[in-house]
Design a protein around this motif. Structure first.
Motif: not given
Length: 107
Positions: A11-39
């Motif tokens: 989900t877009k939040k400001g300039k980044e996107y956030i979501g549930l991390c696929p690498f652990h059991e996540d109940h609160k969005p802890s994953l962030s993606v910065d499309p501009k920085k590509q990270v």
């Protein structure tokens, strides 16, 4: 607006996107993606990286296979840049430019 990166809803939040991390059991969005920085970065796991590392971890595959899959999915051609590698110890010298924008799809 909602997007997905290889099955991970974002989900877009400001300039980044956030979501549930696929690498652990996540109940609160802890994953962030910065499309501009590509990270991407998970604030709970304390891991992050570029799109190739995301695919390597998500699909549990080596670097070269991740590059092959991404190349096929995005139609980006790869070339071998040299014999010593540029991706760190044991990684081959191929690193095409992949963008999160080529892998992010509308949900």
């Amino acid at each position: 607006s909602q997007l997905a990166v290889r099955g991970t809803k974002l989900t877009k939040k400001g300039k980044e996107y956030i979501g549930l991390c696929p690498f652990h059991e996540d109940h609160k969005p802890s994953l962030s993606v910065d499309p501009k920085k590509q990270v991407w970065y998970c604030h709970s796991c304390d891991i992050g990286g570029d799109v190739i590392k995301f695919i390597r971890l998500k699909d549990i595959i080596p670097f070269e296979e991740a590059v092959r899959r991404l190349s096929k999915e995005t139609k980006v051609k790869t070339i071998r840049a040299g014999a010593k590698g540029d991706g760190g110890p044991g990684e081959p010298a191929i690193r095409p430019v992949f963008s999160y924008t080529t892998l992010i799809k509308d949900v």
